[in-house]
Design an enzyme around this catalytic site. Structure first.
Site, PDB file in Angstrom:
ATOM      1  N   ASP A 124       1.428   9.103   0.797  1.00 41.32           N
ATOM      2  CA  ASP A 124       2.613   9.387   1.588  1.00 41.32           C
ATOM      3  C   ASP A 124       2.388   8.836   2.993  1.00 41.32           C
ATOM      4  OD1 ASP A 124       3.378  10.830  -0.624  1.00 41.32           O
ATOM      5  OD2 ASP A 124       3.680  12.725   0.441  1.00 41.32           O
ATOM      6  N   SER A 174      -4.857   9.093   8.873  1.00 45.29           N
ATOM      7  CA  SER A 174      -5.376   7.759   9.115  1.00 45.29           C
ATOM      8  C   SER A 174      -4.546   6.719   8.395  1.00 45.29           C
ATOM      9  CB  SER A 174      -6.842   7.669   8.718  1.00 45.29           C
ATOM     10  OG  SER A 174      -7.429   6.531   9.315  1.00 45.29           O
ATOM     11  N   HIS A 220      -4.378   7.561  -3.572  1.00 49.89           N
ATOM     12  CA  HIS A 220      -4.358   7.302  -5.005  1.00 49.89           C
ATOM     13  C   HIS A 220      -4.372   5.799  -5.289  1.00 49.89           C
ATOM     14  CE1 HIS A 220      -3.240  11.549  -6.219  1.00 49.89           C
ATOM     15  NE2 HIS A 220      -3.073  11.569  -4.895  1.00 49.89           N
TER      16      HIS A 220
END
Length: 288
Positions: free
Chosen positions: A88, A246, A145
């Site tokens: 996200d 980050s 992911h």
């Protein structure tokens, strides 16, 4: 002088690592009263939707870091077609790797070789390929992911500074992603080599991977780990996480045809389709 430039400049003399480690200790505190205050304040400040979390009770987490790296409910992030977003966040930049250079922000480029820890041989794999950069703000889900399925071949720790990686700093600190502390993960995929670079930042206390646990903070020099026993991760599988926000930079040897609807700065979610592989890589000129 603009506020964004001033914000970037005042970071140069700061003790990046000391500040980050101190924040890391606070985030790992197990005192219930302090942990709950930190978590509650964070949820209010950043309007975190706990209904998406596998554990929606904010007081159930042992530490702030456990809350920050919380898992989502099954099915909360469907996995799309083609190349998908690894996290996200904001798709800050994406496009072709031209002459070994990646776009950081308007007027700023950085070299693939420097990003990958000075490895010219590795950088040559991505000549004519594509890249995408996803910035994770504090309010985002902070597990990373796989954008495609792949087999891990090498992990490279690259020491560096810990500048903030928000938009203001990205615009004003040259070679930002190639000068911050980072973890380079090399994968073999059915579309050729892929590198996933997890970039550290100010107050990011640690970077973890699913195969090695907590990897940073380290110090000193570049450290390489080869994986003779294959570590296979399918598209959409978790590969790592940040303890505080980050950036992830992805590099693909094969060009990616990014979706027409995408634009720099677009909000994306983990699993969202970013595009599809467009064919064999057309190698360009030398890497610098």
């Amino acid at each position: 002088m603009s506020l964004s430039r001033l914000f970037a400049l005042i970071q140069y003399p700061l003790p990046h690592h000391l500040l980050s480690r101190l924040v890391g200790r606070l985030a790992d505190c197990r005192q219930p009263w302090l942990r709950n205050r930190l978590v509650g304040a964070f949820i209010r400040q950043f309007k975190v939707d706990m209904n998406e979390a596998a554990e929606p009770d904010p007081t159930a987490y042992a530490t702030f870091n456990d809350f920050f790296t919380r898992a989502l409910k099954d099915g909360a992030r469907p996995i799309g077609e083609g190349v998908v977003s690894p996290a996200d966040g904001r798709l800050s930049q994406f496009g072709s790797i031209e002459a070994g250079q990646l776009l950081q922000a308007k007027g700023h480029h950085f070299s693939a070789m420097e990003l990958l820890g000075g490895d010219g041989e590795a950088a040559r794999r991505y000549l004519g390929g594509s890249f995408a950069t996803v910035y994770l703000s504090p309010s985002d889900y902070h597990r990373v992911h796989m954008p495609v399925s792949g087999t891990l071949t090498e992990m490279v720790y690259v020491p560096g500074r810990l500048f903030s990686v928000n938009a203001a700093t990205t615009e004003h600190v040259p070679n930002l992603f190639a000068r911050n502390e980072r973890l380079v993960c090399h994968f073999d995929t059915e579309h050729g080599p892929m590198a996933m670079v997890l970039v550290g930042a100010m107050i990011v206390a640690a970077i973890e991977t699913v195969w090695a646990g907590q990897v940073t903070p380290l110090s000193g020099e570049v450290q390489r780990t080869r994986f003779d026993t294959p570590v296979r991760l399918e598209k959409g599988a978790e590969m790592g996480r940040f303890k505080l926000g980050s950036t992830v930079v992805m590099a693909f040897a094969e060009p990616v045809a990014f979706a027409d609807a995408l634009a720099p700065g677009a909000k994306v979610q983990m699993g969202q389709s970013l595009g599809s592989f467009s064919g064999a890589s057309q190698n360009s000129v030398n890497v610098s």
